[in-house]
Each structure stands twice: as structure tokens, then as C-alpha cells.
Design an enzyme around this catalytic site. Sequence first.
Site, PDB file in Angstrom:
ATOM      1  N   TYR A 243       0.870  -1.166   0.000  1.00  0.00           N
ATOM      2  CA  TYR A 243       0.000   0.000   0.000  1.00  0.00           C
ATOM      3  C   TYR A 243       0.907   1.216   0.000  1.00  0.00           C
ATOM      4  O   TYR A 243       1.782   1.325   0.859  1.00  0.00           O
ATOM      5  CB  TYR A 243      -0.894   0.014   1.242  1.00  0.00           C
ATOM      6  CG  TYR A 243      -2.189  -0.720   1.022  1.00  0.00           C
ATOM      7  CD1 TYR A 243      -3.012  -0.393  -0.040  1.00  0.00           C
ATOM      8  CD2 TYR A 243      -2.588  -1.735   1.878  1.00  0.00           C
ATOM      9  CE1 TYR A 243      -4.201  -1.061  -0.265  1.00  0.00           C
ATOM     10  CE2 TYR A 243      -3.782  -2.410   1.652  1.00  0.00           C
ATOM     11  CZ  TYR A 243      -4.582  -2.065   0.584  1.00  0.00           C
ATOM     12  OH  TYR A 243      -5.747  -2.722   0.366  1.00  0.00           O
ATOM     13  N   ASP A 271      -6.060  -0.841  -6.617  1.00  0.00           N
ATOM     14  CA  ASP A 271      -7.528  -0.739  -6.650  1.00  0.00           C
ATOM     15  C   ASP A 271      -8.117  -0.222  -5.353  1.00  0.00           C
ATOM     16  O   ASP A 271      -9.305  -0.389  -5.088  1.00  0.00           O
ATOM     17  CB  ASP A 271      -8.155  -2.100  -7.002  1.00  0.00           C
ATOM     18  CG  ASP A 271      -7.809  -3.184  -5.979  1.00  0.00           C
ATOM     19  OD1 ASP A 271      -7.192  -2.865  -4.939  1.00  0.00           O
ATOM     20  OD2 ASP A 271      -8.152  -4.352  -6.234  1.00  0.00           O
ATOM     21  N   HIS A 363     -10.160  -7.402  -5.589  1.00  0.00           N
ATOM     22  CA  HIS A 363      -9.851  -7.289  -4.163  1.00  0.00           C
ATOM     23  C   HIS A 363     -10.820  -8.148  -3.338  1.00  0.00           C
ATOM     24  O   HIS A 363     -11.336  -7.728  -2.304  1.00  0.00           O
ATOM     25  CB  HIS A 363      -9.963  -5.811  -3.755  1.00  0.00           C
ATOM     26  CG  HIS A 363      -9.103  -5.398  -2.594  1.00  0.00           C
ATOM     27  ND1 HIS A 363      -8.117  -4.451  -2.698  1.00  0.00           N
ATOM     28  CD2 HIS A 363      -9.085  -5.769  -1.297  1.00  0.00           C
ATOM     29  CE1 HIS A 363      -7.553  -4.255  -1.524  1.00  0.00           C
ATOM     30  NE2 HIS A 363      -8.121  -5.055  -0.654  1.00  0.00           N
TER      31      HIS A 363
HETATM   32  O1  173 Z   1      -9.155  -5.517   2.012  1.00  0.00           O
HETATM   33  C1  173 Z   1      -8.693  -4.980   3.024  1.00  0.00           C
HETATM   34  O2  173 Z   1      -9.242  -5.056   4.114  1.00  0.00           O
HETATM   35  C2  173 Z   1      -7.457  -4.240   2.887  1.00  0.00           C
HETATM   36  O3  173 Z   1      -6.888  -4.308   1.858  1.00  0.00           O
HETATM   37  C3  173 Z   1      -6.940  -3.380   3.973  1.00  0.00           C
HETATM   38  C4  173 Z   1      -6.593  -2.073   3.699  1.00  0.00           C
HETATM   39  C5  173 Z   1      -6.146  -1.246   4.724  1.00  0.00           C
HETATM   40  C6  173 Z   1      -6.057  -1.721   6.003  1.00  0.00           C
HETATM   41  C7  173 Z   1      -6.376  -3.022   6.280  1.00  0.00           C
HETATM   42  C8  173 Z   1      -6.822  -3.852   5.255  1.00  0.00           C
END
Ligand code: 173
Length: 501
Positions: A243, A271, A363
Amino acid sequence: MSVSLNETLISAETVKQHASRESCWIIVHGKVYDVTNFLDEHPGGSKIILKYAGRDATEAYEPIHPPDAITTNLPTSKHLGAIDPATIVAVVKEVSEEEKRRQALLATRPPLDEIVNLHDFEAVARVVLPEKAWAYYSSASDDEITIRENRLAFQRVWFRPRVLRNVAHVDWSTTILGQKSSLPVYISATALGKLGHPDGELNLTRAAGKHGVIQMIATLASCSFDEIIDAGVPGQPFFVQLYVNRDREITKRYVQHAEKRGVKGLFITVDAPQLGRREKDMRLKLIGDTSGAKVQEGQKDVPKDQGVARAISAFIDPSLCWDDIPWFRSITKMPIILKGISTAEDALLAYESGVQGIVLSNHGGRQLDTARSALEILVEVTEALKKRGTTRPFDVFVDGGVRRASDVLKALALGAKAVGVGRAFLYAFCAYGQPGVEKAIQIFRDELEMNMRLLGVRTLSELRPEMVDARALNVHTGAVPEDNLFRTTYQPLALAKFRDS
Ligand code: 173
């Protein structure tokens, strides 16, 4: 708890005196931290920290944060010392009725050898998981149409098997981004593994190492990145999911550290500029845990009905764009894969951008609801890449809804290099720990052996598009056979509840 010789010892009594917004100390893993200045920066809001002001916050901290989150986010001047062990008063913890019920269910779960398919893990996990964990893991966005479509799409593709091909020996091993893999399946990233099992993602690491499967490490895993790598066997290949942080220096450090530790592929999630609304998760936060609801009050940017994931995702940069790709290329030599591509147009842009591959993914149905299944996207992407004519290696992966080896073979026949499986492995360890993950891998092996024989292929390279009939794939209406195993584990959506009067 370890206390080093020259560390300052602080008594529990002293910590207790710093229990306000003006001076807020907390204890995590036996160390005392001054988090006063950090209160308003905490992605999950200040009130959840204030709830533990002057006290030990380890239990609440543990599932949501990697162990090093606090040490890396707080300047060392705020690391005050260790709690003096002599001053700790043992607290007898009340076990809640809900937890007692859960432990009883856990004790009577079916023995692992009675698990025959991947749906079984989900059925067990749904019963034995704490409510919050189930809500977070199982939820998808809005009306949860895409998560169901992910399963249904596989059912709209039919096999055209070949016979009399001497299938005495079948081999389903492959290479993924140059790394040997015993399966054409990799473990895809899922966050917050400790919500569901005390060892979290390490269950995946240990099983993957033992059976030659590749694990993709999530940016928001409960275990720290290094803990996971350290739990691997020598030479065990890993991928990492990224991320992208608003602060690119943090991202750069993370990526370069991963490369230094030998990670073999960087999967950038594209995404999720904002997290989808997972309503099961949101409702639970609101109704089931009033303290959870309260802690969010007054937070401008983190509304109180957000659910677990949204609370910790504020760092994700929504300004990420195609122009950023050269920067990623400049900071790492790892293969770069864009995870979350949904159209042929973007697949071509990805190819032109110079990355090494893409994951066609919605996702797990958790982002844009009514986005199409990866399988359907795969058909148009394979065609577009063929038409363009690729002149360098470019791998296409898919994920979402994979529960059977037949799903895997359909995706490979239609042009995928390998498939990602997230939730199924997650549920396997939530229900049975590492042995559960090993059993899930064994189920894939057994199913692959049978399906490859019945399909008439000895190696994965013998899979051809002609071996499947995908004509109905983009027909979204009309009768489809029901997947009863999936349906019985699927939880119906809930509507707003009245408060008890
Ligand atoms: O799908 C999710 O829950 C995910 O990608 C996510 C994103 C940020 C924090 C925790 C999980």
C-alpha cells in the site's frame, strides 16, 4: 518481557499518573511510551489510545499493529523505558461469555482429517472466529454482489476435456516470477491475521516453507515484515504487497528493505485509493462494541461507523497514478506487478509502463461492488495483449473466489500464469493453525492431480484455451447452477437493527 541492564525502570504507579490527553503514557510489550504528541496522529483515532492511558495496551495493540509499529512511529525520546516487573500487579481477567462459547466451539470443531475441501475451512472459521474477525475477513463492499460473482464466474466456464493421453504422471509445479512453486497458486495478501489466530500470518509462512508455496506478505499484516521473513526456511521465496504511503520516503524504505531481505516480487495494490464500505464490519463496530463507536467520536476524517480496515487505512495515498511507476522502477530491481487491474485498457497501460505483470482482481469483492470477476477480465486482457503483440515477459495473474483446482485450471487455460488465494488460506489457519494451511495445500494437490488427469493434461504447459468453453462468461443474467457449498457459508446481508428498548 525482556529488560536490558541499562534501561530505565518505571513503576506501574508512575505510568498510572499519566492517564490524560495532557500526558498520556501507555505500556506495550513491557515498554513504556509517551504518546501524548502522537494522539492526534494515530490513524485509528486518539480515543482508543486514551482508553488505555496510564495502562497496559498490549492486548488491544497486538492484532492490529505489527510489533514494531510503535517503535518506528514514535521518536526515541518518547521511548521512556521498561515497566518495573516488581510493580506489576497480576490482573485476573474476566473471560466473557462470548469468549467462553467460542472456546467451547473451538474444542468441538471437526478433526482436520474430516475437512475435504476449502469451503469446509470457511464453514468452521465462521463458527469459531470472534465475531469481529469474521466480520472483517468475510465482508465485501456494498451489496456484496462481486464477491458472489467471483464464484459464479467459475461456474459459467465449462471444460472440454481430452482423453486417451496417458496421464499416468501429472505435474502441477511451475515457476512464478522466476521462483519455483509446487503449485500454480500463491498465497495472496490478507491483513490482520492475528484477529483470527494468535500466530497470525506465521501460520502461512511455515506451511508455505514446508510445501514450496510462495506467500505474498501484506503491508498490514499483524506480524511484522521481518518476523515473517525470519520464520521462513533458508531460500524460501516471498512476494510483498504494497500500500503506497502518502509519505513516499516511508514507502521507499519499506520497498528497499523488502528487496534487501530477498523478496522476489513487489505487488503494488492499485484498486484501493479508498477502502470499500464493508457493511458487516461497519455494523459490528457500531453495535457490538460501544467503546469502539465512542473512540471514533470527534475524529474529523475517521467516522465512527468505519469498521476495522478503514480505521487503519488513512495512510494510503489516493493520488497514486501512472506517472508514479518510473519512480517505483527507480527505487527497486524487484519485478513490479500491479495488483487490481480490471480492464484490457489498463492492462495495456501497465504493459506500456514497463512493469513485469498484473493481477486481475477485484480485491475479493471488497472494493468496487459490481466490478467484474477476474476470470471475465482475463479473457479480454489475454485477447488485447495478443492483439498488441508483447515482446517481453509480462505475467498475468488472477485472484478472487478460487476454491477448487478446477478454478485454477480454468484460469490457466485462459492465459493466467498463476492464481492468488487469500481468504481460503486465511480461514484454514483461523480454524486449524499451520496444519490447516498444510491441509489446504494438500487439497489443492489432490484436486489438481485428479482434474489434470480428467482434463487430459500432464503438465500445466499443456493447458489450452480450447480446453474450456468460456462463451457464457460475460453473460451476467440467466440461470446458473448454484454453488451450494459456497452459499451455505455465505452470510446474508443484515439490515439496520433497532436498539433494545
Ligand atoms: O481488504 C482490506 O481489508 C485491505 O486491503 C486493507 C486495507 C487497509 C487496512 C487493512 C486492510
